[in-house]
Design an enzyme around this catalytic site. Structure first.
Site, mmCIF file in Angstrom:
data_model
loop_
_atom_site.group_PDB
_atom_site.id
_atom_site.type_symbol
_atom_site.label_atom_id
_atom_site.label_comp_id
_atom_site.label_asym_id
_atom_site.label_seq_id
_atom_site.Cartn_x
_atom_site.Cartn_y
_atom_site.Cartn_z
ATOM 1 N N HIS A 136 -32.763 62.834 -15.274
ATOM 2 C CA HIS A 136 -32.547 63.216 -16.672
ATOM 3 C C HIS A 136 -32.779 64.711 -16.834
ATOM 4 C CE1 HIS A 136 -32.591 58.966 -18.101
ATOM 5 N NE2 HIS A 136 -33.376 58.819 -17.041
ATOM 6 N N ASP B 40 -35.288 58.928 -11.373
ATOM 7 C CA ASP B 40 -35.473 58.660 -12.798
ATOM 8 C C ASP B 40 -36.432 59.677 -13.411
ATOM 9 O OD1 ASP B 40 -35.049 57.423 -15.232
ATOM 10 O OD2 ASP B 40 -36.446 55.781 -14.859
#
Length: 363
Positions: free
Chosen positions: A14, A260
């Site tokens: 992200h 992640d």
């Protein structure tokens, strides 16, 4: 000990939006990362393929341009998936595949994690035209594999949880309805998911994060170490053992790196804890520590081969682009991470939040 490795690809991370993007991208570049799959649960979501940014949505085209301007132009490969929403159509998939802009789509269970309120139930997708179009055009489905809308006891229990229910109840139906659909089971956390993926054909793979290879629910709740809180949450020792077994297996090709990594400038809030561990700058070190804890000797040819496959080779092979020909080095030596200063405020790396020393350092 020094490892010289091909530069690796973080195939689940992200970078958010706004002025801090440049710092998040720099942290990835500094840890030998040659490319990334940048998740689309931004504000607003990446829910269109092409066109300019709009107040309610980005397109893959516009968000990719913002990322490249912030530093992602230094990557060898950048993939931005399309966020699957109720506005996604089969024609969008066909047009995106034909243009070459669309390479993957992301499924979020409704409200399953940060900015996942635009998702839909998997039952509404299975057997539908959107997944059929993806199947026909070779577009990869990236799945956050948890069942949504469960009660507390059903969400996490000693015998089952949101992930095990998804892999026992939804995934078999999905594969039966779409036998040619290429799928990445993202950030798997349980023995059920690991063994399910291992039993499937080669066009189904999985990412595993460093935190799920290293830690368990006991680490999270003993002292309420909220920097370890992510979704799906870390699970039990048996689950961790199963993940380690699959990731470190010699010659395996189905499991690969996807951190992640999820930066939050404010982790603990009055209404709860923001989900996500920030591992920018420290992910290869954490993965190396996990492989060693799993019993691999990274000074041996066999240990280095297993580690290189997982970190550097399997992901590019699954996404069908070449592994990097550039290299980076890691030294076996103690090191400390530090807070990442951004225009939005400081972000705490996982090792800093847990108060641990890294046993590896990037050269």
């Amino acid at each position: 000990m020094t490892l010289t490795l091909p530069k690796w690809f973080d195939l689940h991370t992200h970078f958010r939006q706004g002025p801090a993007m440049a710092d998040y991208l720099k942290a990835h570049l500094n840890m030998g990362c040659a490319g990334a799959l940048a998740m689309p649960n931004t504000q607003p979501p990446v829910s269109r393929v092409s066109g300019s940014a709009q107040p309610d949505s980005w397109s893959i085209e516009s968000y990719s341009a913002d990322l490249k301007a912030a530093g992602a132009g230094n990557f060898e490969h950048l993939i931005v998936p399309l966020y699957l929403t109720r506005q996604t159509t089969a024609q969008m998939i066909r047009d995106g595949a034909t243009s070459g802009i669309l390479r993957a789509c992301k499924y979020y269970p409704p409200h399953g994690t940060t900015n996942a309120e635009h998702g839909m139930p998997m039952d509404d997708l299975i057997g539908g035209e959107v997944l059929r179009a993806m199947e026909d055009h070779g577009i990869i489905l990236c799945i956050h594999g948890e069942q949504h809308a469960l009660s507390g006891p059903d969400y996490l229990d000693a015998t089952q949880n949101a992930e095990t229910r998804f892999y026992r109840e939804r995934m078999p139906r999905l594969i039966e309805a779409h036998p040619r659909l290429r799928i990445v089971c993202e950030h798997i956390t349980t023995r059920t998911a690991a063994e399910f993926v291992a039993s499937t054909p080669d066009h189904i793979g999985a990412t595993i994060t460093p935190q799920h290879l290293l830690y368990t629910l006991g680490h999270l709740i003993q002292g309420l170490k909220y920097h370890l809180f992510c979704l799906p949450v870390v699970k039990f020792q048996d689950d961790r053992a199963a993940l380690r077994e699959q990731a470190t297996q010699p010659g395996q090709s189905k499991f690969f790196a996807g951190t992640d990594s999820a930066p939050h400038t404010t982790k603990a809030t009055p209404c709860g804890c923001a989900a996500g561990c920030f591992t920018g700058g420290i992910a290869p070190q954490l993965y190396a520590m996990a492989f060693e804890e799993a019993g691999l000797d990274l000074s041996t040819t066999e240990g280095q081969s297993a580690f290189t496959n997982f970190l550097c080779l399997n992901g590019p092979a699954f996404y069908q682009f070449p592994a990097s020909t550039q290299t980076f080095q890691m030294h076996k030596a103690p090191s400390q991470a530090s807070l990442l200063d951004t225009p939005n405020g400081p972000v705490t790396p996982l090792s800093v939040g847990l108060g641990i020393e890294l046993t590896w350092q990037i050269a």
